[in-house]
Structure formats: structure tokens, C-alpha cells
Design a protein around this motif. Structure first.
Motif, mmCIF file in Angstrom:
data_model
loop_
_atom_site.group_PDB
_atom_site.id
_atom_site.type_symbol
_atom_site.label_atom_id
_atom_site.label_comp_id
_atom_site.label_asym_id
_atom_site.label_seq_id
_atom_site.Cartn_x
_atom_site.Cartn_y
_atom_site.Cartn_z
ATOM 1 N N TYR A 171 0.845 -1.197 0.000
ATOM 2 C CA TYR A 171 0.000 0.000 0.000
ATOM 3 C C TYR A 171 0.875 1.239 0.000
ATOM 4 O O TYR A 171 2.036 1.199 0.377
ATOM 5 C CB TYR A 171 -0.955 0.010 1.190
ATOM 6 N N ASP B 152 1.069 5.700 -1.627
ATOM 7 C CA ASP B 152 0.546 6.741 -2.509
ATOM 8 C C ASP B 152 0.876 6.484 -3.969
ATOM 9 O O ASP B 152 0.105 6.821 -4.850
ATOM 10 C CB ASP B 152 1.085 8.107 -2.095
ATOM 11 N N GLU C 146 -6.779 1.238 13.453
ATOM 12 C CA GLU C 146 -7.363 2.208 12.531
ATOM 13 C C GLU C 146 -7.413 1.605 11.130
ATOM 14 O O GLU C 146 -6.545 0.826 10.758
ATOM 15 C CB GLU C 146 -6.514 3.489 12.491
ATOM 16 N N LYS D 134 -5.141 3.486 5.461
ATOM 17 C CA LYS D 134 -5.396 4.609 4.570
ATOM 18 C C LYS D 134 -4.310 4.632 3.509
ATOM 19 O O LYS D 134 -3.134 4.759 3.829
ATOM 20 C CB LYS D 134 -5.419 5.921 5.341
ATOM 21 N N SER E 23 -14.572 -0.842 2.639
ATOM 22 C CA SER E 23 -14.069 0.028 3.703
ATOM 23 C C SER E 23 -15.177 0.283 4.713
ATOM 24 O O SER E 23 -16.359 0.184 4.389
ATOM 25 C CB SER E 23 -13.560 1.340 3.123
ATOM 26 N N GLU F 251 -17.708 5.873 7.287
ATOM 27 C CA GLU F 251 -17.290 6.955 8.164
ATOM 28 C C GLU F 251 -18.502 7.572 8.820
ATOM 29 O O GLU F 251 -19.521 7.806 8.177
ATOM 30 C CB GLU F 251 -16.530 8.024 7.374
#
Length: 86
Positions: free
Chosen positions: A14, A16, A45, A48, A75, A78
């Protein structure tokens, strides 16, 4: 049934972009033709990342090709800290 198309050793990366990928997990798939669930949490968490890369390093019976029938990425929803008006 030809199992040489089935993945055995899989890594998930994972990050960017390709230059910043980090390894999340490497695992073996023992059961052929079955789902494998990978929890994507880091320190409690949700993971991301802008991109995920699935690397298939080895296939069952030393196969030369592999086929993934489906990859689902789900996912968590939220939640806002402020109440929403209907």
C-alpha cells in the motif's frame, strides 16, 4: 480442474504511488477456489492508502499464470461526530 492458475503466495502493498509502497502483509492461500479475507487495519485504525498492489509471487503446482476472479475492497463507513438532520 486445473489448479495451476490458483495463487499460492500473495503480498499486499500500500502507499501513494509505486515508489512509496510498503508491504502490508504476505500470506499463503491454502484452499484453492476459496475466498481469502484480509483485515486492513493498522494499530486499530483502517488502512489509509491511495493505492493497493496485489503481488502474486507463486502459484499452486508451479503454474506460470494466475487468474483472479474477483477482488473486493470494502471500507468501513465513516461516521460524522455531528448529528445529521433528516
Amino acid at each position: 480442474m486445473d489448479t495451476t492458475y490458483s495463487p499460492l503466495l500473495v503480498s499486499v502493498l500500500y502507499g501513494d504511488d509505486g515508489s512509496t509502497f510498503q508491504e502490508y502483509e504476505t500470506f499463503q492461500i491454502g484452499e484453492i477456489n476459496d475466498w481469502y479475507t484480509l483485515k486492513t487495519e493498522v494499530n486499530g485504525e483502517p488502512l489509509k492508502a491511495f493505492s493497493l498492489q496485489v503481488v502474486i509471487s507463486e502459484m499452486h503446482h508451479s503454474g506460470k499464470n494466475t487468474r483472479l476472479r474477483q477482488v473486493d475492497i470494502i471500507s468501513p463507513k465513516e461516521f460524522s461526530s455531528t448529528p445529521q438532520n433528516p
